[in-house]
Design a protein around this motif. Sequence first.
Motif, mmCIF file in Angstrom:
data_model
loop_
_atom_site.group_PDB
_atom_site.id
_atom_site.type_symbol
_atom_site.label_atom_id
_atom_site.label_comp_id
_atom_site.label_asym_id
_atom_site.label_seq_id
_atom_site.Cartn_x
_atom_site.Cartn_y
_atom_site.Cartn_z
ATOM 1 N N VAL A 109 -9.669 -13.585 -88.848
ATOM 2 C CA VAL A 109 -9.845 -13.032 -87.507
ATOM 3 C C VAL A 109 -10.549 -14.080 -86.649
ATOM 4 O O VAL A 109 -11.715 -14.404 -86.895
ATOM 5 N N PRO A 110 -9.864 -14.657 -85.663
ATOM 6 C CA PRO A 110 -10.534 -15.654 -84.804
ATOM 7 C C PRO A 110 -11.681 -15.023 -84.026
ATOM 8 O O PRO A 110 -11.671 -13.820 -83.730
ATOM 9 N N ASP A 111 -12.669 -15.834 -83.675
ATOM 10 C CA ASP A 111 -13.788 -15.317 -82.883
ATOM 11 C C ASP A 111 -13.308 -14.776 -81.543
ATOM 12 O O ASP A 111 -13.822 -13.762 -81.048
ATOM 13 N N ALA A 112 -12.345 -15.464 -80.933
ATOM 14 C CA ALA A 112 -11.758 -15.014 -79.669
ATOM 15 C C ALA A 112 -10.333 -14.569 -79.942
ATOM 16 O O ALA A 112 -9.499 -15.363 -80.387
ATOM 17 N N THR A 113 -10.042 -13.303 -79.701
ATOM 18 C CA THR A 113 -8.688 -12.809 -79.905
ATOM 19 C C THR A 113 -8.429 -11.625 -78.992
ATOM 20 O O THR A 113 -9.329 -11.142 -78.299
ATOM 21 N N LEU A 114 -7.196 -11.168 -79.008
ATOM 22 C CA LEU A 114 -6.724 -10.183 -78.036
ATOM 23 C C LEU A 114 -6.584 -8.804 -78.669
ATOM 24 O O LEU A 114 -6.050 -8.672 -79.774
ATOM 25 N N LEU A 115 -7.064 -7.787 -77.965
ATOM 26 C CA LEU A 115 -6.878 -6.398 -78.387
ATOM 27 C C LEU A 115 -5.444 -5.972 -78.081
ATOM 28 O O LEU A 115 -5.008 -6.046 -76.937
ATOM 29 N N ILE A 116 -4.725 -5.543 -79.105
ATOM 30 C CA ILE A 116 -3.345 -5.086 -78.950
ATOM 31 C C ILE A 116 -3.357 -3.580 -78.706
ATOM 32 O O ILE A 116 -4.018 -2.827 -79.415
ATOM 33 N N GLU A 117 -2.594 -3.134 -77.713
ATOM 34 C CA GLU A 117 -2.502 -1.712 -77.389
ATOM 35 C C GLU A 117 -1.022 -1.336 -77.307
ATOM 36 O O GLU A 117 -0.299 -1.834 -76.454
ATOM 37 N N ASN A 118 -0.588 -0.442 -78.189
ATOM 38 C CA ASN A 118 0.831 -0.082 -78.294
ATOM 39 C C ASN A 118 1.087 1.282 -77.662
ATOM 40 O O ASN A 118 0.488 2.282 -78.061
ATOM 41 N N PRO A 119 2.008 1.359 -76.674
ATOM 42 C CA PRO A 119 2.225 2.582 -75.910
ATOM 43 C C PRO A 119 3.318 3.485 -76.488
ATOM 44 O O PRO A 119 4.215 3.036 -77.203
#
Length: 335
Positions: A236-246
């Motif tokens: 898990v990188p220190d900076a990463t993106l929250l994925i949100e699935n609709p």
Amino acid sequence: MSVRRLRGITAAAVATTALITACGGGSGSGGDGKVKLALVAYSTPQAAFTEIIAAFQKTPEGKNVTFTQSYGASGDQSRAVASGLKADIVEFSLETDITRLVKAGLVAEDWNSGATKGILTKSIVVIGTRKGNPKNLRTWDDLVKPGVEVITPNPFTSGAARWNLLAGYGAKSDKGANQEAGLAYLDKLLHNVPVQDDSGRKALQTFTGGKGDALLTYENEAIFAQQNKQELEYVVPDATLLIENPVAITKNSAHPKEAAAFLKYLYSVEAQTIFAKNGYRPVVDGVNGFTWPNPPQLFTIRDIGGWDTITSEFFDPKTGKVAEIERKLGVATEK
């Protein structure tokens, strides 16, 4: 290895996985009183939905409901529904794949007005590696080193690919503050990608089949691989993106009552617990027994401009900045 070309909408609809989970009559109600709903989704949640549907069918609301299920690359699935593929419930990787159907008059404009804003599951972008991480790939910078092969799918068919690239972009651009630095990073990263599959699940299969040193993927996909005894570790990188699935139900569903009941069930603690067992981060309270890493520099799509801006500036097939990079690499960006 040459980059795989995008498939047409019809081919995507044919190639997508289609399953019948229980018998029903025709495409609507059968003579036995059962109702058949069509679920069209992106490629990765198939195992979770199979279990969730079985649980729903044990409830009073679901006892007379059967399903067809179709899974494939998120963009392909959305375009297929817009072109006529039957769907009562859709779940995609990206919000933009739902809004395509809003613009087509197939999903209500207020689809995201609820407590979760239409988001059904969450995840984060992680770096998958070979067992033991022999090349010690732990950061975004590690992925652009010479000789490192990174597997990630095509961002013009796959929602997973867009999440993956935007995670790297956001991390290296200070969440969009330095767009030039972020795009320069994506140029280097994509030069290290030897093949771009059309979905996140196919990219996982390519990696577990032996291609590449690293895999950019959903956290839930990495967990799925481990649950299925595949030799994959992840960082898990220190900076990463929250994925949100609709998720949404369609306006032209022949069975809106049953579709709405299933949508409501998807937000139950029971269904969200099944999603959690399959590696997804729940969106409701009350799901217990799971722990999730909290990256110190986690950011959202809104932090880097939001989907409307990002889609126009980066992923327009003719004028987008990512499309420009991909064309230089010989990757198709248009249907």
